[in-house]
Design a protein around this motif. Structure first.
Motif: not given
Length: 337
Positions: A34-36, A85-95, A103-109
């Motif tokens: 969910x991020x770049x 920098x971990x920049x969050x992508x806009x989620x869109x309705x699908x997410x 976000x915490x256990x997935x993207x940050x990890x």
């Protein structure tokens, strides 16, 4: 005369906005679900200590790199850190059903793991506002135990006070019903909500000097426009994550009470053993002192607290912050092994 000045200021602002470029160049080096992950460029080729910034889901991170003179990012680079920098992508309705655990256990990890693998060292982690809560929660989980250090800037840790305005507001809202109606939460609506908490300072008072910008240099106008975009161009938020944050952090004060739940995993702040630098503003209307302070009583590792006079935005862009707070932070980071 004043009307003419305002029109001239707006004309120049439109021209400068069209030509605006990033203050500190960066390149995308990795993707999470969910991020770049962005790496800021620097001229030095010598080994540098990795540092990962976790920003809020609510705004965009431009406030950390607003101008050449008031850039948190540029300061950290100058002091020898390899800033990401971990920049969050806009989620869109699908997410819309992404939760805090994603976000915490997935993207940050994943971002921390990528930095460990590529640099061969555990990164410093710096969390901003809501991003501070995400980063602190990560450091309190088993997978976050390898964090080199944790820096928090205006993070709402204890929202139990009756004088906490955001907590008071949150307690009056049925967030399940809200996201049931909206799906994701519109960023522009949140921007209006935050502005309403300090209407004079972010309204008439802020624009009373607009005519003076007609005679200002381009840099002053550029900074003003960058601030405008930051304040009112917020991304949409994943509905489920927004509701979970509002309910657990603000309605239930779950982080401070040791009751924050991430897909069945309890977040216990006593598990935070890395050194922590906790900074907050003394006149912050969004994250008041009682919400941000006192972390040293809740964690196991050493904690330094830095209180800065001024308001929420001043913590990032004021002259005082860049003369006092960020030199103190970079000195502290260099002492962490």
């Amino acid at each position: 005369m004043t009307q003419t000045k305002v029109q001239e200021a707006l004309r120049r602002a439109a021209q400068i906005a069209r030509a605006a470029r990033d203050i500190t160049p960066a390149e995308a080096v990795a993707e999470t679900d969910n991020g770049t992950l962005w790496r800021y460029q620097c001229d030095s080729k010598s080994p540098r200590i990795p540092l990962l910034i976790i920003y809020s889901l609510v705004n965009r991170p431009a406030i950390l790199d607003l101008s050449a003179e008031r850039s948190v990012v540029a300061h950290l680079i100058k002091k020898g850190f390899d800033v990401h920098l971990l920049a969050w992508r806009p989620p869109g309705q699908a997410r819309r059903y992404l939760g805090l655990a994603d976000y915490i256990l997935g993207d940050i990890a994943d971002a921390v793991g990528w930095l460990r693998r590529t640099s061969g060292a555990a990164p410093h982690v710096l969390g901003v506002c809501q991003g501070g809560v995400l980063a602190l929660s990560y450091a309190a989980t088993p997978m976050g135990q390898g964090t080199r250090s944790l820096t928090l800037l205006a993070a709402p840790i204890d929202t139990g006070s009756d004088s906490d305005r955001l907590a008071q507001l949150a307690r009056s809202i049925d967030f399940n019903a809200l996201i049931g109606a909206t799906g994701n939460v519109p960023g522009q609506g949140l921007a209006g909500l935050f502005a309403s908490l300090k209407p004079f300072a972010l309204g008439p008072q802020r624009y009373s000097g607009l005519a003076e910008l007609a005679d200002a240099d381009d840099q002053a106008i550029d900074t003003f426009m960058r601030m405008e975009r930051w304040m009112y161009d917020g991304p949409d938020l994943a509905g489920q994550a927004f509701a979970e944050f509002a309910q657990q952090i603000y309605q239930d004060n779950a982080l401070a009470r040791g009751m924050l739940d991430l897909d069945g995993q309890r977040v216990d702040l006593s598990n935070v053993r890395c050194p922590v630098f906790n900074a907050y503003a003394l006149d912050d209307h969004l994250v008041p002192v009682h919400a941000a302070s006192g972390l040293e009583k809740r964690i196991t590792g050493p904690c330094v607290e830095h209180a800065l006079p001024g308001g929420h935005l001043g913590l990032f862009i004021s002259k005082r912050a860049h003369q006092m707070l960020y030199p103190a932070l970079s000195d502290w980071l260099h002492r962490i092994h």
